[in-house]
Design a protein around this motif. Sequence first.
Motif, PDB file in Angstrom:
ATOM      1  N   HIS A 133       3.421   4.203   1.480  1.00  0.00           N
ATOM      2  CA  HIS A 133       2.868   2.861   1.422  1.00  0.00           C
ATOM      3  C   HIS A 133       1.351   2.987   1.518  1.00  0.00           C
ATOM      4  CE1 HIS A 133       6.889   1.099   2.074  1.00  0.00           C
ATOM      5  NE2 HIS A 133       7.078   2.153   2.856  1.00  0.00           N
ATOM      6  N   VAL A 134       0.626   2.018   0.938  1.00  0.00           N
ATOM      7  CA  VAL A 134      -0.830   2.174   0.825  1.00  0.00           C
ATOM      8  C   VAL A 134      -1.580   0.948   1.333  1.00  0.00           C
ATOM      9  CG1 VAL A 134      -2.753   2.387  -0.817  1.00  0.00           C
ATOM     10  CG2 VAL A 134      -0.696   3.798  -1.114  1.00  0.00           C
ATOM     11  N   PHE A 135      -2.534   1.215   2.226  1.00  0.00           N
ATOM     12  CA  PHE A 135      -3.565   0.248   2.572  1.00  0.00           C
ATOM     13  C   PHE A 135      -4.823   0.733   1.874  1.00  0.00           C
ATOM     14  CE2 PHE A 135      -7.248  -1.224   4.800  1.00  0.00           C
ATOM     15  CZ  PHE A 135      -6.943  -2.508   5.209  1.00  0.00           C
ATOM     16  N   ILE A 136      -5.466  -0.138   1.090  1.00  0.00           N
ATOM     17  CA  ILE A 136      -6.612   0.284   0.300  1.00  0.00           C
ATOM     18  C   ILE A 136      -7.780  -0.665   0.536  1.00  0.00           C
ATOM     19  CG2 ILE A 136      -5.973  -1.031  -1.776  1.00  0.00           C
ATOM     20  CD1 ILE A 136      -6.739   1.461  -3.419  1.00  0.00           C
ATOM     21  N   GLU A 137      -8.947  -0.100   0.806  1.00  0.00           N
ATOM     22  CA  GLU A 137     -10.117  -0.943   1.065  1.00  0.00           C
ATOM     23  C   GLU A 137     -10.484  -1.754  -0.172  1.00  0.00           C
ATOM     24  OE1 GLU A 137     -11.889  -2.228   3.238  1.00  0.00           O
ATOM     25  OE2 GLU A 137     -11.164  -1.195   5.026  1.00  0.00           O
ATOM     26  N   LYS A 138     -11.182  -2.855   0.037  1.00  0.00           N
ATOM     27  CA  LYS A 138     -11.618  -3.694  -1.085  1.00  0.00           C
ATOM     28  C   LYS A 138     -12.841  -3.062  -1.743  1.00  0.00           C
ATOM     29  CE  LYS A 138     -15.499  -5.030   0.735  1.00  0.00           C
ATOM     30  NZ  LYS A 138     -16.798  -4.738   0.096  1.00  0.00           N
ATOM     31  N   PRO A 139     -13.087  -3.351  -3.040  1.00  0.00           N
ATOM     32  CA  PRO A 139     -12.147  -3.979  -3.969  1.00  0.00           C
ATOM     33  C   PRO A 139     -10.990  -3.032  -4.259  1.00  0.00           C
ATOM     34  CG  PRO A 139     -14.042  -3.151  -5.168  1.00  0.00           C
ATOM     35  CD  PRO A 139     -14.341  -2.956  -3.713  1.00  0.00           C
ATOM     36  N   ILE A 140      -9.868  -3.574  -4.688  1.00  0.00           N
ATOM     37  CA  ILE A 140      -8.661  -2.772  -4.851  1.00  0.00           C
ATOM     38  C   ILE A 140      -8.899  -1.549  -5.734  1.00  0.00           C
ATOM     39  CG2 ILE A 140      -7.896  -4.396  -6.654  1.00  0.00           C
ATOM     40  CD1 ILE A 140      -5.013  -3.702  -5.918  1.00  0.00           C
ATOM     41  N   THR A 141      -9.588  -1.726  -6.859  1.00  0.00           N
ATOM     42  CA  THR A 141      -9.923  -0.630  -7.763  1.00  0.00           C
ATOM     43  C   THR A 141     -11.214  -0.986  -8.497  1.00  0.00           C
ATOM     44  OG1 THR A 141      -8.528  -1.627  -9.467  1.00  0.00           O
ATOM     45  CG2 THR A 141      -7.551   0.186  -8.206  1.00  0.00           C
ATOM     46  N   ALA A 142     -11.666  -0.066  -9.346  1.00  0.00           N
ATOM     47  CA  ALA A 142     -12.896  -0.301 -10.110  1.00  0.00           C
ATOM     48  C   ALA A 142     -12.652  -1.181 -11.328  1.00  0.00           C
ATOM     49  CB  ALA A 142     -13.513   1.029 -10.534  1.00  0.00           C
ATOM     50  N   THR A 143     -11.407  -1.197 -11.853  1.00  0.00           N
ATOM     51  CA  THR A 143     -11.115  -1.985 -13.056  1.00  0.00           C
ATOM     52  C   THR A 143      -9.840  -2.796 -12.882  1.00  0.00           C
ATOM     53  OG1 THR A 143      -9.721  -0.340 -14.174  1.00  0.00           O
ATOM     54  CG2 THR A 143     -12.119  -0.118 -14.455  1.00  0.00           C
ATOM     55  N   PHE A 190      -8.083   4.372  -7.406  1.00  0.00           N
ATOM     56  CA  PHE A 190      -6.931   4.387  -8.295  1.00  0.00           C
ATOM     57  C   PHE A 190      -6.177   5.703  -8.235  1.00  0.00           C
ATOM     58  CE2 PHE A 190      -5.227   5.062 -12.695  1.00  0.00           C
ATOM     59  CZ  PHE A 190      -4.197   4.148 -12.607  1.00  0.00           C
ATOM     60  N   GLN A 191      -6.884   6.798  -8.428  1.00  0.00           N
ATOM     61  CA  GLN A 191      -6.218   8.101  -8.447  1.00  0.00           C
ATOM     62  C   GLN A 191      -5.610   8.455  -7.095  1.00  0.00           C
ATOM     63  OE1 GLN A 191      -5.436   9.932 -10.976  1.00  0.00           O
ATOM     64  NE2 GLN A 191      -6.548   8.697 -12.491  1.00  0.00           N
ATOM     65  N   LEU A 192      -6.300   8.096  -6.013  1.00  0.00           N
ATOM     66  CA  LEU A 192      -5.771   8.397  -4.676  1.00  0.00           C
ATOM     67  C   LEU A 192      -4.510   7.579  -4.389  1.00  0.00           C
ATOM     68  CD1 LEU A 192      -9.104   8.554  -2.649  1.00  0.00           C
ATOM     69  CD2 LEU A 192      -7.603  10.477  -3.215  1.00  0.00           C
ATOM     70  N   ALA A 193      -4.509   6.315  -4.788  1.00  0.00           N
ATOM     71  CA  ALA A 193      -3.331   5.473  -4.570  1.00  0.00           C
ATOM     72  C   ALA A 193      -2.159   5.954  -5.426  1.00  0.00           C
ATOM     73  CB  ALA A 193      -3.654   4.020  -4.876  1.00  0.00           C
ATOM     74  N   LEU A 194      -2.444   6.331  -6.670  1.00  0.00           N
ATOM     75  CA  LEU A 194      -1.392   6.879  -7.534  1.00  0.00           C
ATOM     76  C   LEU A 194      -0.733   8.085  -6.881  1.00  0.00           C
ATOM     77  CD1 LEU A 194      -2.604   6.921 -11.268  1.00  0.00           C
ATOM     78  CD2 LEU A 194      -0.825   5.498 -10.237  1.00  0.00           C
ATOM     79  N   LYS A 195      -1.569   8.977  -6.361  1.00  0.00           N
ATOM     80  CA  LYS A 195      -1.049  10.182  -5.705  1.00  0.00           C
ATOM     81  C   LYS A 195      -0.200   9.814  -4.493  1.00  0.00           C
ATOM     82  CE  LYS A 195      -1.981  14.042  -6.357  1.00  0.00           C
ATOM     83  NZ  LYS A 195      -1.264  15.159  -7.049  1.00  0.00           N
ATOM     84  N   ALA A 196      -0.659   8.837  -3.715  1.00  0.00           N
ATOM     85  CA  ALA A 196       0.103   8.409  -2.540  1.00  0.00           C
ATOM     86  C   ALA A 196       1.461   7.846  -2.943  1.00  0.00           C
ATOM     87  CB  ALA A 196      -0.695   7.366  -1.752  1.00  0.00           C
ATOM     88  N   PHE A 197       1.489   7.063  -4.012  1.00  0.00           N
ATOM     89  CA  PHE A 197       2.751   6.504  -4.495  1.00  0.00           C
ATOM     90  C   PHE A 197       3.700   7.603  -4.964  1.00  0.00           C
ATOM     91  CE2 PHE A 197       0.610   2.208  -5.660  1.00  0.00           C
ATOM     92  CZ  PHE A 197       0.858   1.736  -4.377  1.00  0.00           C
ATOM     93  N   GLU A 198       3.165   8.663  -5.555  1.00  0.00           N
ATOM     94  CA  GLU A 198       3.996   9.794  -6.004  1.00  0.00           C
ATOM     95  C   GLU A 198       4.791  10.380  -4.842  1.00  0.00           C
ATOM     96  OE1 GLU A 198       1.756  12.796  -7.985  1.00  0.00           O
ATOM     97  OE2 GLU A 198       0.955  11.407  -9.506  1.00  0.00           O
ATOM     98  N   PHE A 199       4.194  10.337  -3.648  1.00  0.00           N
ATOM     99  CA  PHE A 199       4.847  10.878  -2.457  1.00  0.00           C
ATOM    100  C   PHE A 199       5.530   9.780  -1.641  1.00  0.00           C
ATOM    101  CE2 PHE A 199       2.059  14.294  -3.647  1.00  0.00           C
ATOM    102  CZ  PHE A 199       2.670  15.451  -3.195  1.00  0.00           C
ATOM    103  N   ASN A 200       5.756   8.623  -2.297  1.00  0.00           N
ATOM    104  CA  ASN A 200       6.448   7.487  -1.664  1.00  0.00           C
ATOM    105  C   ASN A 200       5.763   7.003  -0.388  1.00  0.00           C
ATOM    106  OD1 ASN A 200       8.591   6.966  -3.498  1.00  0.00           O
ATOM    107  ND2 ASN A 200       9.577   8.848  -2.803  1.00  0.00           N
TER     108      ASN A 200
END
Length: 331
Positions: free
Chosen positions: A88-98, A76-86
Amino acid sequence: MKKLKVGVIGVGHLGKLHSKMFQSIENCELIGIYDSNNETAKSVAQEFQTAVFNNLDDLLKSTEAVSIAATTSAHFQLALKAFEFNNHVFIEKPITATIEEAEELVRISNERKLNLQVGHIERFNPGLLALEHYITNPMFIQSDRLAQFNPRGTDVAVVLDLMIHDIDIILSFIKSPVKSIEANGVEVVSDHIDIANARIQFENGAVANVTASRISQKKMRKMRIFQKDTYLSLDFVTGVSEVYRLLPIDSPVTNGSISFGEIGIGQKKKRLLYEQPETKEINALQYELQLFVNSVLNKTKPVVSGEDGLRALKVADAIIGKINESKMVMQ
């Protein structure tokens, strides 16, 4: 040719494979990697002759997209940070913990028009791809995903580690809301559920019976799909698919098919045909990362979207909830 500038965050077992695959994809450029363990990052960067970033922000300033292969709790936190810098995100499963975290990532990705693809790699298994045009309206699915014990992945329940692959596939096949879930499971060698079984019933009457274990003697990853006049069998390990179909009695036996004769009485007689669909030589990880790169460059929706990852997580979470409820009753 336009090349997408890509970075990899987290270069353990999976992240290392991501780095290797990105270097083999023509329309992307591996800019560099980041890992909280600097020694690991240096080793992987040297192996794949790419840059190592000691600061995550510096990597994100240099890339257009990243793949996140860190532990689930960090997604979650890593994807949020990536979005802050515009990015795009590929994220391993499961998408997040919650579920709440997943909903937030989906919301932000949609608001910012940034692609979010979830790494449900079994969607790209050659055997499953070979069955795509046979699957029309599944009414019963039986899946068994059994693995030998491996400490990697035991930070979460087997439902999130292994079963979620089959949950995602089943949800992609059955286009109907979930009506009810029954589930049981136990912890054996870890602090989380190691064996689980769930029965998922859908509003259209379809049923899926799903079993996952990470303490089995032998690896087994099979799925059987039943629909009107068709039985499909898939071995995810070997990539072999089998199809049994009941067709009109005058249906021709095409090349590659075997006729098992006629079944039924009178006007209900049908011909039973068997075939093994041809499978293509596909590296599933390379293929899904290639599709991610293509979706970003072509500004199209990812094949396995954030919404797909969220939907699978919701069902997995409900299964874990039902297992915990059954434990309380037993106590």
